[in-house]
Design a protein around this motif. Structure first.
Motif, short mmCIF file in Angstrom:
data_model
loop_
_atom_site.label_atom_id
_atom_site.label_comp_id
_atom_site.label_asym_id
_atom_site.label_seq_id
_atom_site.Cartn_x
_atom_site.Cartn_y
_atom_site.Cartn_z
N ASN A 91 -17.88 -35.31 3.99
CA ASN A 91 -18.02 -36.07 2.76
C ASN A 91 -18.47 -37.47 3.16
O ASN A 91 -18.04 -37.99 4.19
N SER A 133 -11.17 -31.24 0.06
CA SER A 133 -12.55 -30.83 -0.23
C SER A 133 -13.26 -30.38 1.05
O SER A 133 -13.99 -29.38 1.06
N ILE A 134 -13.04 -31.11 2.13
CA ILE A 134 -13.66 -30.75 3.41
C ILE A 134 -13.09 -29.42 3.90
O ILE A 134 -13.83 -28.55 4.37
N GLY A 172 -17.40 -29.23 7.60
CA GLY A 172 -17.45 -29.81 6.27
C GLY A 172 -17.46 -31.32 6.40
O GLY A 172 -16.97 -31.87 7.39
N GLU A 177 -15.07 -21.98 2.65
CA GLU A 177 -16.23 -21.35 2.00
C GLU A 177 -17.26 -20.91 3.04
O GLU A 177 -17.88 -19.85 2.91
N SER A 178 -17.43 -21.70 4.06
CA SER A 178 -18.38 -21.36 5.13
C SER A 178 -17.92 -20.12 5.88
O SER A 178 -18.74 -19.28 6.28
N GLN A 198 -14.73 -26.69 2.01
CA GLN A 198 -16.09 -26.43 2.51
C GLN A 198 -16.05 -25.51 3.73
O GLN A 198 -16.85 -24.59 3.86
#
Length: 96
Positions: free
Chosen positions: A35, A77-78, A33, A84-85, A81
């Motif tokens: 940003n 947030s990272i 992830g 989610e992956s 990600q």
């Protein structure tokens, strides 16, 4: 996991750095992830803490950037990600 923060690029005028382009990223095995963003600054060569461009280190600029951002939110947030992956909520494909 802890994200790795880097400075990708700097923009400057005759007074000093006006924009820092930053990236934060993390990897967990095959999952990653990241940003990317920018922070703007108004350099003041008369300030006692001013650092001349040629004397800057990445750590100096990262400290400026991190003071302007919500680092915890960006790193969360990272992490999201990456999660989610690992377990996607949405799948792609066709049934045939």
């Amino acid at each position: 996991m802890t994200a790795t923060w880097t400075i990708a690029q700097l923009e400057r005028n005759t007074d000093g750095v006006v924009t820092a382009h930053w990236r934060a990223s993390d990897v967990d095995g095959d999952h990653s992830g990241s940003n990317y963003g920018t922070c703007s600054f108004t350099p003041d060569p008369t300030d006692k803490d001013f650092i001349a461009f040629e004397d800057l280190t990445e750590a100096d600029v990262l400290s400026w950037v991190e003071s302007e951002l919500d680092v915890d939110a960006i790193e969360a947030s990272i992490a999201a990600q990456i999660a989610e992956s690992k377990e996607p909520v949405v799948s792609v494909g066709v049934p045939w």
